[in-house]
Every structure is written in C-alpha cells, then in structure tokens.
Design a protein around this motif. Structure first.
Motif, mmCIF file in Angstrom:
data_model
loop_
_atom_site.group_PDB
_atom_site.id
_atom_site.type_symbol
_atom_site.label_atom_id
_atom_site.label_comp_id
_atom_site.label_asym_id
_atom_site.label_seq_id
_atom_site.Cartn_x
_atom_site.Cartn_y
_atom_site.Cartn_z
ATOM 1 N N ASN A 58 0.821 -1.213 0.000
ATOM 2 C CA ASN A 58 0.000 0.000 0.000
ATOM 3 C C ASN A 58 0.858 1.268 0.000
ATOM 4 O O ASN A 58 0.493 2.264 -0.635
ATOM 5 C CB ASN A 58 -0.993 0.001 1.170
ATOM 6 N N ILE A 59 1.993 1.252 0.655
ATOM 7 C CA ILE A 59 2.903 2.413 0.654
ATOM 8 C C ILE A 59 3.527 2.584 -0.729
ATOM 9 O O ILE A 59 3.626 3.701 -1.251
ATOM 10 C CB ILE A 59 3.986 2.265 1.743
ATOM 11 N N ALA A 116 2.216 1.530 -3.552
ATOM 12 C CA ALA A 116 1.125 1.948 -4.448
ATOM 13 C C ALA A 116 0.835 3.441 -4.299
ATOM 14 O O ALA A 116 0.600 4.137 -5.299
ATOM 15 C CB ALA A 116 -0.133 1.126 -4.157
ATOM 16 N N GLU A 117 0.858 3.936 -3.080
ATOM 17 C CA GLU A 117 0.610 5.360 -2.846
ATOM 18 C C GLU A 117 1.676 6.220 -3.529
ATOM 19 O O GLU A 117 1.370 7.224 -4.168
ATOM 20 C CB GLU A 117 0.588 5.644 -1.341
ATOM 21 N N ARG A 118 2.934 5.811 -3.436
ATOM 22 C CA ARG A 118 4.014 6.561 -4.078
ATOM 23 C C ARG A 118 3.857 6.535 -5.595
ATOM 24 O O ARG A 118 4.066 7.535 -6.269
ATOM 25 C CB ARG A 118 5.364 5.984 -3.659
ATOM 26 N N THR A 136 1.051 6.227 -7.285
ATOM 27 C CA THR A 136 -0.064 7.114 -7.616
ATOM 28 C C THR A 136 0.408 8.565 -7.644
ATOM 29 O O THR A 136 0.047 9.325 -8.541
ATOM 30 C CB THR A 136 -1.217 6.936 -6.599
ATOM 31 N N ASN A 137 1.235 8.954 -6.683
ATOM 32 C CA ASN A 137 1.769 10.319 -6.648
ATOM 33 C C ASN A 137 2.674 10.592 -7.849
ATOM 34 O O ASN A 137 2.664 11.700 -8.388
ATOM 35 C CB ASN A 137 2.522 10.578 -5.339
ATOM 36 N N LYS A 160 0.745 11.433 -10.948
ATOM 37 C CA LYS A 160 0.202 12.788 -10.949
ATOM 38 C C LYS A 160 1.276 13.833 -11.265
ATOM 39 O O LYS A 160 0.937 14.954 -11.621
ATOM 40 C CB LYS A 160 -0.419 13.099 -9.588
#
Length: 163
Positions: free
Chosen positions: A151-152, A154-156, A158-159, A162
């Motif tokens: 999850n960490i 995946a979050e990076r 996603t950032n 963007k």
C-alpha cells in the motif's frame, strides 16, 4: 578477492542456489518501473496486483554490478521509463539498491567503480561512461528501500503518476 574469482563464485552460487529470475511487464505506456531488490515475495505480490496496470515493469535486483548494468541498459532502451521505485530489502553484502542510489548521486570513477558504493564489487564493466551519464540524467530514483508494504508503494506510484 579478484574480479575473476568474485564472478566465478557468483556463477557457482547461481548453479547451487537457483533464484527465480522473474520480470513482470505491465502497462507499456507507463513511465514507472518497480525494483523490488531481493524481495521476491513482494515482486510476486505486485505481479498479481492492480499495480501492474500503473507500471511498465516490475523486477528484482540482486547484484551491484551486472544487475545494475542490465537495469541501466533496459531503461536506456525503453526511454519512456522516467522513474524507478526501489523497494523491498537490499541484498546483503552486495547492496545493489544502495549502489544504484550512489551511482545516481555520484557517478563512477575512471575505472567505472561506483563512487561511494559499499557493495562487494560495484564496478560497471559492461556500460560506457556516456550510458551512465544518460541514465543519471534521464531517470529519477525513488528510495523506498526497506519498504515491504504494497500500500505504501502503491501510494508513491499514484503520486508519481500525478507528477
């Protein structure tokens, strides 16, 4: 230990202790790659997750020399890749994640030794100074070494999408 002896020992280890050499391809339009270092279990989890729709490739990296050379050449052949997320655990003794970060920061000396790398043999014999320069200019490394939570990661990613 001489380079020849180190390479011989490496070949013996490959034969006696075979390691899966898995590479998983995802979205060919993505600018992001994931390198799970020595964490095969994370590699396998990511390969079966939705993350593969967000990244071009997910692979592991065990060595601070031939492994980095292979990664470097792949990225230079696939210019879409702009980011490499380094995650998972670094290979003990060889420290390819650390070597890759120091390569990006410091480059190599006149003998193609990665300046500041702490691994056993951080020498890039099979790439040119120009290839190293192009890699350093072209790619941003994202240091999540030691992170094993998907999850960490995946979050990076996603950032980065963007950005």
């Amino acid at each position: 230990m001489t380079n020849l002896l180190v390479r011989f020992v490496g070949k013996v280890c490959e034969t006696l202790l075979p390691i899966k050499h898995d590479i998983f391809y995802g979205n060919e339009n993505s600018t992001i790659a994931i390198c799970t270092l020595s964490s095969i279990n994370i590699l396998e989890k990511i390969s079966k997750s939705e993350l593969m729709t967000k990244v071009a490739i997910t692979a592991r990296l065990f060595s601070e020399n031939k492994g980095i050379e292979t990664l470097l050449k792949y990225v230079l052949e696939h210019r879409k890749i702009k980011y490499i997320v380094l995650c998972g655990n670094d290979t003990k003794g060889h420290l390819p994640g650390h070597a890759l970060l120091t390569l990006q920061k410091n480059g190599v000396d006149t003998k193609c030794r990665i300046i500041g790398a702490q691994g056993k043999d951080p020498v890039l014999d099979d790439v040119t100074q120009n290839e190293i320069y192009e890699f350093r200019k072209h790619v941003t490394l994202v240091d999540l070494i030691g992170t094993t939570e998907i999850n960490i990661i995946a979050e990076r990613i996603t950032n980065l999408q963007k950005a």
